[in-house]
Design a protein around this motif. Structure first.
Motif, PDB file in Angstrom:
ATOM      1  N   GLU A  43       0.820  -1.227   0.000  1.00 40.96           N
ATOM      2  CA  GLU A  43       0.000   0.000   0.000  1.00 40.96           C
ATOM      3  C   GLU A  43       0.846   1.267   0.000  1.00 40.96           C
ATOM      4  O   GLU A  43       0.316   2.363   0.017  1.00 40.96           O
ATOM      5  CB  GLU A  43      -0.911   0.024   1.235  1.00 40.96           C
ATOM      6  N   GLU A  86      -9.538   6.137   4.386  1.00 49.64           N
ATOM      7  CA  GLU A  86      -8.119   5.926   4.051  1.00 49.64           C
ATOM      8  C   GLU A  86      -8.028   4.869   2.965  1.00 49.64           C
ATOM      9  O   GLU A  86      -7.220   4.953   2.063  1.00 49.64           O
ATOM     10  CB  GLU A  86      -7.349   5.468   5.291  1.00 49.64           C
ATOM     11  N   THR A  87      -8.866   3.841   3.114  1.00 48.76           N
ATOM     12  CA  THR A  87      -8.942   2.847   2.048  1.00 48.76           C
ATOM     13  C   THR A  87     -10.358   2.267   2.001  1.00 48.76           C
ATOM     14  O   THR A  87     -11.068   2.255   2.999  1.00 48.76           O
ATOM     15  CB  THR A  87      -7.860   1.758   2.225  1.00 48.76           C
ATOM     16  N   ASP A 111      -8.212   7.426  -0.084  1.00 49.38           N
ATOM     17  CA  ASP A 111      -6.791   7.574  -0.403  1.00 49.38           C
ATOM     18  C   ASP A 111      -6.251   6.345  -1.119  1.00 49.38           C
ATOM     19  O   ASP A 111      -5.133   6.375  -1.652  1.00 49.38           O
ATOM     20  CB  ASP A 111      -5.996   7.844   0.881  1.00 49.38           C
ATOM     21  N   SER A 112      -7.029   5.258  -1.114  1.00 50.94           N
ATOM     22  CA  SER A 112      -6.670   4.108  -1.945  1.00 50.94           C
ATOM     23  C   SER A 112      -7.917   3.250  -2.116  1.00 50.94           C
ATOM     24  O   SER A 112      -8.877   3.389  -1.357  1.00 50.94           O
ATOM     25  CB  SER A 112      -5.551   3.284  -1.304  1.00 50.94           C
ATOM     26  N   LYS A 128      -2.134   3.883  -2.629  1.00 48.03           N
ATOM     27  CA  LYS A 128      -2.394   4.845  -1.553  1.00 48.03           C
ATOM     28  C   LYS A 128      -1.612   6.151  -1.688  1.00 48.03           C
ATOM     29  O   LYS A 128      -0.437   6.156  -2.054  1.00 48.03           O
ATOM     30  CB  LYS A 128      -1.990   4.186  -0.238  1.00 48.03           C
TER      31      LYS A 128
END
Ligand code: BTN
Length: 323
Positions: A43, A86-87, A111-112, A128
């Motif tokens: 990541e 964040e993911t 973010d990913s 990411k």
């Protein structure tokens, strides 16, 4: 578990922590710890590891600043609410799964993505802290037949903002953004509705911003690139994202109000990668060779097919440029 490992590593900044200690603290095997470390490294986390010393966190991929994004989007009707992850598996899938509870003008940002989706069930590479992965959830009052134009309007907004950043962006009709003949962005518009009414619309777009060339998997590196790879510069993801959403709001409002999207059409024509090119259009197994003459006033592709002019509406068509 992955997050617990990450938090322990963060709390041991600059200090090694052994696999044994981690497995004791978290109550899992050392093999499980190793597996999660590998995932974190994939990541984009840089984690040093030595057999005798253990693990140490050296670098975390940057996170989008939600404060900066929110303040640049004050009063934007496409972003009345912003949900940040964040993911996530896919921001578009999130919208579809939660369509009953989401409200018009909600932005889903991550973010990913572990399972980013492209057109035709393709994957969207979403590492990411390097790209923009965004979906806009809307409940427009527009006829279902007009919806394909929203993809074109989004293409225009993205292209305009990139050009303002000094990027030589081009549009590969109907939904791709290219720089130096490689793809840097794509749009996946999905909707639920019937002939008369749209229940909801999801405009998902992904942009490759700060990936290094080595980040791309081998099968992508010949067809995709990022702004950083082309210009050897880091770009400000928040500025690009909010620029796009502000531009898109203007175009979307006008389109909802009067169905006018002539400003977008001008941009699409001016920065088209396909006008005057010989292309192959594929729909399922059917393939059409043609020359693109122009983009029509309804956003359709006007082609010359064996000396006869035809119009193509995006639908399930994919386009490749002949070399
Ligand atoms: C394509 O070029 O085929 C479209 C790519 C669209 C990718 C974006 S990333 C954010 C949003 N969530 C997804 O799963 N897909 C879109």
């Amino acid at each position: 578990m992955k997050l617990s490992i990450l938090n322990i590593l963060r709390n041991h900044k600059d200090i090694f922590i052994s696999g044994e200690e981690l497995s004791r603290q978290l109550g899992v095997t050392r093999a499980a710890i190793w597996k999660h470390m590998k995932q974190l490294q994939e990541e984009g986390y840089v984690i040093e590891s030595f057999t005798k010393k253990g693990y140490r966190l050296l670098f975390e991929p940057p996170k989008l600043s939600i404060e900066k994004i929110s303040s640049n989007l004050a009063n934007n009707s496409l972003a009345k609410k912003i949900l940040y992850f964040e993911t996530i598996d896919s921001t578009n899938e999130y919208c579809k799964k939660n369509s009953e509870s989401l409200t018009d003008g909600t932005i889903i940002l991550s973010d990913s993505q572990s399972n980013g989706k492209g057109r035709f069930d393709r994957n969207w590479f979403s590492p990411k802290g390097k790209g923009i992965y965004c979906s806009i959830f809307l409940k427009p009052v527009i006829s279902t037949y007009e919806i394909y134009k929203i993809t074109l309007i989004t293409c225009a907004a993205i292209t305009e903002v990139l050009i303002k950043q000094g990027v030589n962006a081009q549009i590969k009709w109907p939904n791709d953004i290219y720089v130096k003949n490689k793809k840097i962005g794509g749009i996946l518009t999905e909707m639920k509705g019937d002939m008369d009414r749209i229940n909801y619309l999801v405009i998902g777009f992904g942009l490759n911003i700060n990936q290094d060339s080595k980040d791309f998997p081998q099968d992508l590196s010949s067809i995709a690139t990022s702004l950083k790879t082309v210009y050897d510069l880091e770009f400000d993801r928040e500025e690009i994202l909010t620029g796009i959403l502000n531009k898109l709001e203007k175009y979307y409002k006008e389109f909802q109000h009067s169905l006018n999207f002539s400003e977008s059409l001008d941009i699409i024509r001016k920065h088209s990668l396909v006008i005057n090119k010989n292309v192959t259009l594929s729909k399922g197994k059917e393939k059409i060779s043609a020359k693109v003459l122009n983009i029509g006033d309804n956003g359709e592709l006007i082609i010359d097919r064996n000396g006869r002019e035809e119009c193509i509406y995006s639908g399930e068509i994919s386009l490749s440029i002949n070399q």
